[in-house]
Design a protein around this motif. Sequence first.
Motif, short mmCIF file in Angstrom:
data_model
loop_
_atom_site.label_atom_id
_atom_site.label_comp_id
_atom_site.label_asym_id
_atom_site.label_seq_id
_atom_site.Cartn_x
_atom_site.Cartn_y
_atom_site.Cartn_z
N ILE A 72 94.36 29.13 -40.23
CA ILE A 72 93.14 28.41 -40.58
C ILE A 72 92.56 27.87 -39.29
N GLY A 73 91.24 28.02 -39.12
CA GLY A 73 90.69 27.60 -37.84
C GLY A 73 89.18 27.58 -37.81
N LEU A 74 88.69 27.13 -36.67
CA LEU A 74 87.25 27.11 -36.39
C LEU A 74 86.95 28.24 -35.41
N GLU A 75 85.96 29.08 -35.79
CA GLU A 75 85.60 30.22 -34.95
C GLU A 75 84.12 30.19 -34.62
N MET A 76 83.83 30.53 -33.39
CA MET A 76 82.44 30.61 -32.94
C MET A 76 82.20 32.00 -32.36
N PRO A 77 81.41 32.81 -33.05
CA PRO A 77 81.10 34.13 -32.49
C PRO A 77 80.39 34.00 -31.15
N ASP A 78 80.34 35.08 -30.42
CA ASP A 78 79.67 35.08 -29.11
C ASP A 78 78.23 34.61 -29.26
N TYR A 79 77.82 33.70 -28.41
CA TYR A 79 76.48 33.13 -28.44
C TYR A 79 75.60 33.82 -27.40
N THR A 80 74.52 34.43 -27.86
CA THR A 80 73.64 35.18 -26.97
C THR A 80 72.82 34.22 -26.12
N LEU A 81 72.93 34.36 -24.80
CA LEU A 81 72.14 33.55 -23.88
C LEU A 81 70.83 34.23 -23.51
N LEU B 275 82.71 31.81 -26.87
CA LEU B 275 83.13 30.46 -27.21
C LEU B 275 84.52 30.43 -27.85
N GLY B 276 84.93 31.54 -28.42
CA GLY B 276 86.29 31.66 -28.92
C GLY B 276 86.54 30.96 -30.23
N SER B 277 87.85 30.64 -30.47
CA SER B 277 88.25 30.05 -31.74
C SER B 277 89.45 29.15 -31.55
N TYR B 278 89.55 28.16 -32.42
CA TYR B 278 90.71 27.28 -32.45
C TYR B 278 91.39 27.50 -33.79
N ARG B 279 92.68 27.90 -33.74
CA ARG B 279 93.39 28.26 -34.97
C ARG B 279 94.72 27.52 -35.08
N LYS B 280 95.10 27.23 -36.31
CA LYS B 280 96.45 26.80 -36.64
C LYS B 280 97.10 27.95 -37.42
N PHE C 25 68.78 31.88 -34.40
CA PHE C 25 68.23 32.11 -33.06
C PHE C 25 68.57 30.98 -32.09
N TYR C 26 68.46 29.74 -32.53
CA TYR C 26 68.57 28.62 -31.61
C TYR C 26 69.98 28.05 -31.44
N PHE C 27 70.85 28.21 -32.41
CA PHE C 27 72.14 27.53 -32.36
C PHE C 27 73.29 28.52 -32.46
N PRO C 28 74.42 28.19 -31.82
CA PRO C 28 75.62 29.01 -32.04
C PRO C 28 76.15 28.81 -33.44
N LYS C 29 76.86 29.79 -33.92
CA LYS C 29 77.38 29.73 -35.28
C LYS C 29 78.82 29.24 -35.25
N LEU C 30 79.16 28.32 -36.13
CA LEU C 30 80.51 27.77 -36.24
C LEU C 30 81.02 28.05 -37.64
N ASN C 31 82.15 28.77 -37.73
CA ASN C 31 82.71 29.16 -39.02
C ASN C 31 84.08 28.52 -39.23
N LEU C 32 84.33 28.09 -40.43
CA LEU C 32 85.67 27.68 -40.83
C LEU C 32 86.29 28.84 -41.59
N THR C 33 87.37 29.38 -41.06
CA THR C 33 87.98 30.57 -41.66
C THR C 33 89.42 30.29 -42.05
N MET C 34 89.86 30.99 -43.07
CA MET C 34 91.26 30.90 -43.53
C MET C 34 91.69 32.27 -43.99
N GLN C 35 92.88 32.68 -43.59
CA GLN C 35 93.34 34.03 -43.91
C GLN C 35 94.86 34.03 -44.03
N THR C 36 95.36 34.76 -45.03
CA THR C 36 96.81 34.96 -45.18
C THR C 36 97.08 36.45 -45.34
#
Length: 475
Positions: A119-128, A308-313, A81-92
């Motif tokens: 491989i990257g850091l992803e943040m799903p949409d944060y509800t305001l 918030l989007g995502s940062y990927r390599k 409820f209080y914080f945005p979610k930050l995920n570390l994802t990897m996919q091939t």
Amino acid sequence: MIRIIAYLLFISTNAWSQNNLDDIEKTIEKDRNLTNLSNTAKAISLNDAIEEGLRKNNAELLRKYQRQINELNFKDAFEDFYFPKLNLTMQTTDDHFVENIYRDDIENAESSKTPQGFIGLEMPDYTLFNWGKDFLNYLNEKEIYKRNKQIFVEQRRELRFRIITNYFNLSRLRNISRVYKKQLSHTSFIYKLAKEKLGLRKINSQEYLQAKAEFLKAHKNYQASLFAYYSQQQELADIMGDNPETVYTTTDSLKFNPLVLGAAEAQKLIAQNSPQVRDARTSLENANRTYQRVLKDNLPLPKFSLKLGSYRKTFSQDGVQDNFETFDGSRNLEVAATVNMTWTIFGSGGFFNSRVTERSYYQKRMAEINLKEAYRDTRVANQLTNSRINYLEKQFNATEAQLKNARKVFDYAIDNYIDSKTGFAELKLVLDEIQDAGISLENVKYDHLVEKITYASVLGIDDFPGEKFENLVEK
């Protein structure tokens, strides 16, 4: 002369294998095999039983981990409820190979040996802002978390009450067996005295056989009391987490202590602490919030969220590339307002989801009725339990006075029987009264304790004001 003979017989009451008794009396020696169980028994006080039971009981061990799971669940609800979610994802992708099993030489088709993916850091949409719908869900989760914490405390308290009840039940059975043993001692003395009187032709054969029958009856009752006493051992062992074959010797007996809490004061405690009221109140509060959320879910209210989007390599056979985007083709940080609403026109859910709303409303009304019923049930339980405790206290006083009087009557009756001034029929009445009063006194004390523990459970308290259950002991 008769008094001297009676005295000599009386001081040797426990010598069951005397030669001057018949064969049936000699079999009492077998009692020692059962009684000797106490030689290997585990001596335990009430405080030791409570400490060991709370530490080793299987259900309490499980609750240790249930508490941790409850904490973890609430942490998830709080952070969701209080914080945005930050995920570390990897996919091939799956269109590369490590080694070929079979190669088509005609088409010379093969996949790349270099994997492709990211491989990257992803943040799903944060509800305001979501019109309080997410907050209502969070409050429900928080209420369940708080109630679960209370339930764990209540369950631990109920376990403590079970240990106290079973401990004093074992102590009660032990004291009852002593009453029967005392009765056996009395009837053994009277039986031996009757044999002497029969030899001196002071009584007839009928009175002698009546004395013998009373002795055999006392022997049977004593055996039954020992059976009940040792049968109760396993239940206490199960609660305390001991081996089922453990035999205990209770070092504490129950001390009678009248209740000092009035029904009016108890009703105030019920409103605050009663588990039944707490359950009903929690259900009502959650049902109210759920109904509010259902009403809002049925309105076309926009949801405002931050992308918030995502940062990927990304990696492939062409190399590694860095990429940041909030949504496809854009790196802008934007607040989006979205409406995602579906109304049923025909089918499950009813016209414009009317059945969903009605169902939630009925659940709220049911919760209101359950809360009123909980208050009524606890109010009735308060009055009835308080009344039963008062009746048992009056019964205890009467039974205690009856026992004291029966002992005095027995002293006179046994002297008169020795002097042949009282017949066996009158003496038997006295014997029955002293036995019944002794057993009734132990039962009344125990029933009084059970009612007080039941009362404490209804009130939701560990002990009564100014009184701890651990102090209701006498050595």
